[in-house]
Design a protein around this motif. Structure first.
Motif, short mmCIF file in Angstrom:
data_model
loop_
_atom_site.label_atom_id
_atom_site.label_comp_id
_atom_site.label_asym_id
_atom_site.label_seq_id
_atom_site.Cartn_x
_atom_site.Cartn_y
_atom_site.Cartn_z
N TYR A 195 -13.83 -30.83 18.86
CA TYR A 195 -13.28 -31.68 17.81
C TYR A 195 -12.07 -30.95 17.46
N TRP A 229 -15.19 -41.48 20.07
CA TRP A 229 -15.56 -40.52 21.06
C TRP A 229 -14.84 -41.01 22.07
N TRP A 304 -7.87 -37.11 23.79
CA TRP A 304 -8.59 -36.41 22.63
C TRP A 304 -7.48 -35.49 21.90
N ILE A 312 -15.32 -35.08 21.84
CA ILE A 312 -15.41 -34.94 23.41
C ILE A 312 -16.55 -34.06 23.69
#
Length: 482
Positions: A195, A229, A304, A312
């Motif tokens: 993250y 996610w 992401w 992820i």
């Protein structure tokens, strides 16, 4: 390894509340090729070079005039770290031709014919989507036992064997059945949930330690137009990087051991059911980035790093692999997967960490001593530090970070390992049974569920059938935790 908490397995808390359903469908992901037809004996081809004289400077007896061929997977770690180590080999053996260096992402398709023909390279970085099945390679006696390398003096301290310079668990990962060491895992990978600390700070949030907190944070992000996610939808075997340690937290590491051992009904364990239902809830509540099932690993990582999703599942190679799209203020971090609830058997800090980037020396290599010597050089402190600086990952060498300024991602990995202590799990499916792990459990099982085309119960039933078939398949070698 490690201890478990005193929590009992009865009353799995919120497990019983998570009940969902979805239609069963088929995922259109191309099947990957695997090494299924290796020649099992000496196939002829060029003969090995004559072994050199064993000396203090040449403990493995490398032929000082023999050529050396190295094949490197050109993926998240690139190839420069290997090229730099090859230069040290050339300096040590100036009479030998320049090392033949080959970089490719097509490991299996390029090298299977050479294995079958008895003319493989001397050292291979067997990684990537086209990784050769190492369980098959070991079972077919296609690999050289690396015990002489493990027992050789290390580059930095001749009084210390190479085996004594490795991080915990690395040597054991290269063992499949007994003492021989078939694989040298060069990187030390921390798997988990990745993250951006910056993204969490913008949401005035902290990393969630249990599943209710995870769902609450995903709901908060969704209101801001951010998905909770994303993952490599075309390669959903990335999902176990966080899902497997999640299962271990819920039910204990013995659940993963039973799965690895292909024991009957291992996938029917209540911990597996609870974990699958929790992940399925991410899909049902709309917390997965739209279009994720069609994304490659690079595309999902790019979404992401663009800030379109908070979390992820990945390994520590992601920092280097996603570097081209990562903003400078991203503050990349890794954390253990969130737990389920207070009844979890293992603490929040439980994480999956193990050797990664598997290097092998083929049994029919012409210069096997040279292949092992190249690995000995790579396992020096200097080469290890060079690897860490270049690719932002720890190596198998137990050290090599002194004096280095670590990125937020690497530091969080080091901190996570420290917090985990003995609670580090190391599932073996991905190197014992590659086809089962990737094509069947990953794509046909977990991938179908996360795309909403199978319920958790349907996915578990299908995966258990795959595992049972693998257990009964007498054409493959079976392995068990000792």
């Amino acid at each position: 390894m490690g201890s478990t908490s005193a929590h009992k397995n009865e009353g799995l808390g919120r497990r019983d509340v998570i009940k969902r359903s979805a239609a069963l469908g088929l995922i259109s992901v191309p099947a990957m090729g695997f090494l299924s037809a290796c020649a099992s004996g000496d196939s002829g081809g060029d003969k090995k070079v004559e072994k050199g004289k064993v000396t203090k400077a040449n403990p493995l007896g490398v032929n000082e005039t023999a050529p050396l061929e190295v094949v490197i997977f050109d993926g998240g770690f690139g190839q420069q770290y290997a090229i730099d180590a090859e230069k040290k080999y050339s300096a040590a053996f100036p009479k030998a031709p320049k090392v033949k260096h080959v970089a490719t992402q097509k490991i299996q398709s390029q090298l299977q014919p050479r294995f079958n023909g008895g003319t493989p390279p001397d050292l291979i970085d067997n990684s990537g989507a086209e990784q050769m099945d190492m369980g098959v390679l070991v079972g077919k006696k296609q690999l050289l036992d690396l015990t002489p390398l493990m027992d050789a003096p290390s580059i930095d301290d001749p009084n210390k064997k190479v085996r004594d310079t490795l991080r915990p668990g690395v040597l054991e990962m290269g063992q499949f059945d007994g003492d021989p060491v078939w694989i040298m895992y060069y990187a030390y990978t921390v798997y988990g949930v990745w993250y951006s600390q910056t993204a969490l700070e913008k949401l005035d949030a902290e990393y969630p330690e249990d599943w209710d907190a995870m769902l609450a944070l995903c709901a908060k992000a969704k209101k801001k137009g951010i998905a909770g996610w994303t993952y490599a939808g075309k390669y959903p075997y990335y999902l176990p990087f966080s899902l497997y340690p999640f299962i271990a937290k819920i039910g204990g590491r013995e659940v993963l051991d039973k799965i690895d051992n292909l024991e009957p009904n291992a996938w029917q364990d209540p911990a597996v059911k609870a974990a699958f239902e929790a992940y399925y809830e991410l899909y049902k509540k709309g917390y997965i980035l739209k279009g994720t099932p069609g994304l490659t690993h690079i595309q999902s990582q790019t979404e992401w790093t663009k800030g379109n999703a908070l979390f992820i599942p990945n390994g520590s190679w992601v920092e280097n692999e996603a570097a081209p799209t990562t903003p400078k203020d991203f503050k990349m971090m890794v954390a253990p997967p969130s737990g389920l609830d207070s009844s979890d058997k293992l603490p929040f800090g439980t994480i999956w960490a193990s050797g990664g980037e598997p290097f092998i020396v083929p049994a029919n290599a012409k210069n096997p001593q040279g292949g092992m010597e190249q690995l000995r050089i790579m396992l020096s402190e200097e080469s290890s530090k060079n690897f860490t600086k270049q690719v932002k990952s720890l190596s198998a060498f137990n050290g090599g970070t002194d004096g280095l300024t670590l990125s937020t991602a690497m530091q969080s990995g080091v901190d996570s390992l420290k917090k985990a202590g003995d609670n580090v799990v190391n599932p073996r499916l991905q190197d014992w049974y590659v086809k089962l792990q990737k094509e069947q459990i990953g794509v046909a099982g977990i991938g179908e569920m996360m795309a909403g085309r199978a319920t958790p119960a349907e996915a578990i039933k299908k995966i258990q059938a795959f595992a049972d078939a693998a257990a009964k398949d007498q054409s493959i070698k079976h392995y068990k935790h000792q």
